[in-house]
Design a protein around this motif. Structure first.
Motif, short mmCIF file in Angstrom:
data_model
loop_
_atom_site.label_atom_id
_atom_site.label_comp_id
_atom_site.label_asym_id
_atom_site.label_seq_id
_atom_site.Cartn_x
_atom_site.Cartn_y
_atom_site.Cartn_z
N SER A 1 -10.67 73.85 68.37
CA SER A 1 -11.41 73.38 67.20
C SER A 1 -11.75 74.59 66.47
O SER A 1 -12.35 74.42 65.41
CB SER A 1 -12.78 72.75 67.77
OG SER A 1 -13.37 73.38 68.67
N SER B 1 -9.67 65.18 68.73
CA SER B 1 -11.03 65.57 68.39
C SER B 1 -11.08 67.03 68.86
O SER B 1 -11.96 67.55 69.50
CB SER B 1 -12.09 64.88 69.32
OG SER B 1 -11.67 63.50 68.87
N GLY B 2 -9.97 67.96 68.58
CA GLY B 2 -10.11 69.48 68.80
C GLY B 2 -9.38 69.86 69.97
O GLY B 2 -9.55 70.92 70.17
N ASP C 1 -9.49 73.76 73.88
CA ASP C 1 -10.01 73.42 72.62
C ASP C 1 -9.81 74.46 71.65
O ASP C 1 -9.78 75.72 71.63
CB ASP C 1 -11.57 73.58 72.98
CG ASP C 1 -12.56 73.26 72.02
OD1 ASP C 1 -11.93 73.07 70.88
OD2 ASP C 1 -13.61 73.17 72.31
#
Length: 259
Positions: A120, A181-182, A118
């Motif tokens: 993000s 999406s990250g 991840d």
């Protein structure tokens, strides 16, 4: 079907209820007494910054269940223990502290997939890793490693490393736009040159890191210069040093020296 007794033997067995018995799964069944292999799990991704040093001597366990994986169409695949051959045998790092490919066989589509990460929280995500690809006097072309990112449909090459190195060299791949999406899904795919001497060029990877990219700021990094820039991390050769001695403790101190 429950079997509660059998004639005079009086056997008593619990009813077997199939289902998912793992409480971490999304379809966990508290009533299940037999795991039928149907467990499903929520998406899992390791948080960035992320680091793997391959020091365990086995394929990395990672943060997520079954996050790391290897695959090869043919050949020996990625290894995490043992010693590579030829120039790579004296790479300067202990066996079992890096990943590597033995090109003694016919290696085709040799991949090592990193667990999902991840990114993000990162504004400028970057991948770095140490890479060793030293040939011998007989080698005229290097085996190749491709860093690929999955976009949800297909794998895309975002980094190509097909040159010899001078020992271990740190490589950098910009991960901007490589996420979905990250979440970034990466793999290392290596291929042999197909030439007779490909087996002399084993490939090694170590110290994988996914982190915030360091933005280069050019300027004068000499604190004694008139145009010193405290925010600069790359010296661009523009430093303007005073003419004369401005050190009041020196014998040749000159009070007129200014920038």
């Amino acid at each position: 079907m429950c079997i509660r007794d059998s004639g005079d033997i009086h056997l008593s067995l619990e009813c077997l209820v199939s289902g998912c018995t793992d409480s971490l799964a999304t379809n966990y069944s508290a009533a299940a007494t037999f795991d039928d292999g149907t467990c499903t799990y929520p998406p899992c991704a390791a948080p960035a910054p992320y680091y793997e040093d391959f020091s365990a001597g086995i394929m990395p366990v990672g943060v997520c269940p079954s996050g790391w994986s290897t695959y090869q169409t043919s050949g020996f695949g990625w290894r995490f223990i043992g010693n590579p051959g030829y120039s790579a045998a004296t790479n300067g790092r202990a066996a079992g502290s890096y990943s590597w490919i033995d090109f003694s066989g016919s290696n085709v589509f040799v991949s090592m997939q990193v667990e999902d990460v991840d990114v993000s929280s990162l504004s400028s995500p970057e991948l770095t890793f140490d890479y060793f690809s030293v040939g011998t006097i007989n080698s005229t072309a290097a085996n190749s490693t491709f860093v690929e990112a999955y976009d949800g449909t297909s794998w895309n090459i975002i980094g190509t490393f097909d040159q010899f190195t001078t020992g271990w060299e740190t490589q950098t791949v910009d991960l901007t736009g490589a996420d979905v999406s990250g979440i970034v899904t990466l793999r290392f795919r290596s291929e042999a040159t197909g030439l007779p001497w490909a087996y002399w060029n084993d490939l090694l990877v170590d110290d994988l890191s996914i982190h915030e990219a360091v933005v280069a700021i050019s300027g004068c990094t000499n604190a004694l210069a008139c145009n010193y820039d405290s925010t600069a991390n790359v010296d661009d050769g523009s430093c303007d040093l005073p003419n004369g001695c401005g050190d009041i403790t020196a014998f040749n101190y000159d009070s007129t020296v200014t920038c």
